[in-house]
Design a protein around this motif. Sequence first.
Motif, PDB file in Angstrom:
ATOM      1  N   GLY A 190       2.671  -9.528   0.628  1.00 49.48           N
ATOM      2  CA  GLY A 190       3.556  -8.363   0.603  1.00 49.48           C
ATOM      3  C   GLY A 190       3.342  -7.473  -0.603  1.00 49.48           C
ATOM      4  O   GLY A 190       3.298  -6.245  -0.481  1.00 49.48           O
ATOM      5  N   THR A 191       3.178  -8.079  -1.779  1.00 52.23           N
ATOM      6  CA  THR A 191       3.031  -7.271  -2.990  1.00 52.23           C
ATOM      7  C   THR A 191       1.683  -6.556  -3.024  1.00 52.23           C
ATOM      8  O   THR A 191       1.594  -5.387  -3.432  1.00 52.23           O
ATOM      9  N   ILE A 192       0.625  -7.231  -2.605  1.00 49.48           N
ATOM     10  CA  ILE A 192      -0.694  -6.599  -2.617  1.00 49.48           C
ATOM     11  C   ILE A 192      -0.787  -5.517  -1.553  1.00 49.48           C
ATOM     12  O   ILE A 192      -1.374  -4.443  -1.784  1.00 49.48           O
ATOM     13  N   ILE A 193      -0.193  -5.759  -0.388  1.00 50.12           N
ATOM     14  CA  ILE A 193      -0.171  -4.720   0.646  1.00 50.12           C
ATOM     15  C   ILE A 193       0.627  -3.513   0.154  1.00 50.12           C
ATOM     16  O   ILE A 193       0.261  -2.360   0.420  1.00 50.12           O
ATOM     17  N   ALA A 194       1.712  -3.762  -0.568  1.00 55.97           N
ATOM     18  CA  ALA A 194       2.485  -2.654  -1.128  1.00 55.97           C
ATOM     19  C   ALA A 194       1.623  -1.807  -2.055  1.00 55.97           C
ATOM     20  O   ALA A 194       1.684  -0.574  -2.027  1.00 55.97           O
ATOM     21  N   ALA A 195       0.806  -2.465  -2.878  1.00 57.15           N
ATOM     22  CA  ALA A 195      -0.079  -1.732  -3.780  1.00 57.15           C
ATOM     23  C   ALA A 195      -1.109  -0.918  -2.995  1.00 57.15           C
ATOM     24  O   ALA A 195      -1.400   0.236  -3.335  1.00 57.15           O
ATOM     25  N   MET A 196      -1.666  -1.510  -1.928  1.00 55.76           N
ATOM     26  CA  MET A 196      -2.645  -0.794  -1.121  1.00 55.76           C
ATOM     27  C   MET A 196      -2.010   0.387  -0.391  1.00 55.76           C
ATOM     28  O   MET A 196      -2.625   1.447  -0.245  1.00 55.76           O
ATOM     29  N   ILE A 197      -0.786   0.213   0.066  1.00 57.18           N
ATOM     30  CA  ILE A 197      -0.085   1.311   0.743  1.00 57.18           C
ATOM     31  C   ILE A 197       0.185   2.451  -0.230  1.00 57.18           C
ATOM     32  O   ILE A 197       0.020   3.629   0.103  1.00 57.18           O
ATOM     33  N   ALA A 198       0.588   2.100  -1.449  1.00 59.69           N
ATOM     34  CA  ALA A 198       0.834   3.136  -2.457  1.00 59.69           C
ATOM     35  C   ALA A 198      -0.433   3.940  -2.729  1.00 59.69           C
ATOM     36  O   ALA A 198      -0.382   5.156  -2.913  1.00 59.69           O
ATOM     37  N   GLY A 199      -1.587   3.259  -2.728  1.00 59.56           N
ATOM     38  CA  GLY A 199      -2.834   3.951  -2.993  1.00 59.56           C
ATOM     39  C   GLY A 199      -3.379   4.720  -1.801  1.00 59.56           C
ATOM     40  O   GLY A 199      -4.074   5.718  -1.968  1.00 59.56           O
ATOM     41  N   GLY A 200      -3.062   4.252  -0.603  1.00 56.62           N
ATOM     42  CA  GLY A 200      -3.660   4.848   0.583  1.00 56.62           C
ATOM     43  C   GLY A 200      -2.763   5.743   1.408  1.00 56.62           C
ATOM     44  O   GLY A 200      -3.237   6.387   2.346  1.00 56.62           O
ATOM     45  N   MET A 201      -1.487   5.817   1.061  1.00 58.37           N
ATOM     46  CA  MET A 201      -0.530   6.566   1.875  1.00 58.37           C
ATOM     47  C   MET A 201      -0.925   8.022   2.039  1.00 58.37           C
ATOM     48  O   MET A 201      -0.862   8.587   3.137  1.00 58.37           O
ATOM     49  N   GLN A 202      -1.372   8.645   0.971  1.00 61.04           N
ATOM     50  CA  GLN A 202      -1.707  10.064   1.027  1.00 61.04           C
ATOM     51  C   GLN A 202      -3.090  10.333   1.616  1.00 61.04           C
ATOM     52  O   GLN A 202      -3.444  11.482   1.864  1.00 61.04           O
ATOM     53  N   ILE A 203      -3.862   9.272   1.836  1.00 63.08           N
ATOM     54  CA  ILE A 203      -5.218   9.433   2.363  1.00 63.08           C
ATOM     55  C   ILE A 203      -5.240   9.268   3.874  1.00 63.08           C
ATOM     56  O   ILE A 203      -5.710  10.137   4.605  1.00 63.08           O
ATOM     57  N   SER A 204      -4.713   8.140   4.356  1.00 61.70           N
ATOM     58  CA  SER A 204      -4.788   7.847   5.790  1.00 61.70           C
ATOM     59  C   SER A 204      -3.436   7.532   6.410  1.00 61.70           C
ATOM     60  O   SER A 204      -3.332   7.411   7.623  1.00 61.70           O
ATOM     61  N   GLY A 205      -2.410   7.399   5.573  1.00 57.42           N
ATOM     62  CA  GLY A 205      -1.127   6.892   6.058  1.00 57.42           C
ATOM     63  C   GLY A 205      -0.986   5.417   5.817  1.00 57.42           C
ATOM     64  O   GLY A 205       0.107   4.862   5.966  1.00 57.42           O
ATOM     65  N   ALA A 206      -2.097   4.756   5.446  1.00 57.93           N
ATOM     66  CA  ALA A 206      -2.099   3.335   5.069  1.00 57.93           C
ATOM     67  C   ALA A 206      -1.512   2.448   6.160  1.00 57.93           C
ATOM     68  O   ALA A 206      -0.609   1.664   5.923  1.00 57.93           O
ATOM     69  N   HIS A 207      -2.041   2.581   7.367  1.00 49.47           N
ATOM     70  CA  HIS A 207      -1.572   1.742   8.471  1.00 49.47           C
ATOM     71  C   HIS A 207      -2.098   0.320   8.360  1.00 49.47           C
ATOM     72  O   HIS A 207      -1.325  -0.637   8.443  1.00 49.47           O
ATOM     73  N   PHE A 208      -3.402   0.183   8.263  1.00 49.38           N
ATOM     74  CA  PHE A 208      -4.094  -1.109   8.152  1.00 49.38           C
ATOM     75  C   PHE A 208      -3.786  -2.040   9.319  1.00 49.38           C
ATOM     76  O   PHE A 208      -3.904  -3.266   9.194  1.00 49.38           O
TER      77      PHE A 208
END
Length: 204
Positions: free
Chosen positions: A28-46
Amino acid sequence: MRKYLMEAIGSFVLVIIVGLTNDAIAIGTIIAAMIAGGMQISGAHFNPAISFAFYLRKKLTLSTLIGYTVSQILGAFAAAGVLLMLAGSVFYVEPPISTNLYQQATVEIILTFILVFAFLSLISMRGGKSSRINAIGIGLTYIGLIIVGENISGAVFNPALSIGTSMVDFLAVRGSSIDYVPLFTLAPLTGAALASLFYRYLHD
């Protein structure tokens, strides 16, 4: 191209973390970090289920949905290959033997519904501060859902995670985890569709 690369990287990281440690807090914590980094690029769906919900909401085109899904599967496939190299054994996902197919499918549908509904709700927020809130909220959602579902369905709720790892399992050792791909694909997509419909009913 950047958004597809971001989706592949996010899926790669997710599978690596799940493969190295199935700890809900770590995931959960690592996915949160990835979402924070990717939200503005792709929406960070994964996750193809999340992308499918956005497609149903007409926030993604069909071509983008296909591109995201392929990228997510390729990221999961690459991660499973790296795990094979690191551990010398194949990593794949499967449901617990203590539960049956109906229990597993029901839980995957419900958990994916919750995840996608939370994602749709949080993503509607705007601004830089809301991006951080999105990441934290979705990361906490992942933690809770994994804790709830891991002993019933395995808490996968992500078709790319199943498909990508099963491909490596099959190619490397002719493993049978590919048998679980329908469960971990159809159930999450059903949950995502229901979440999209429910969100539309409440908010539109």
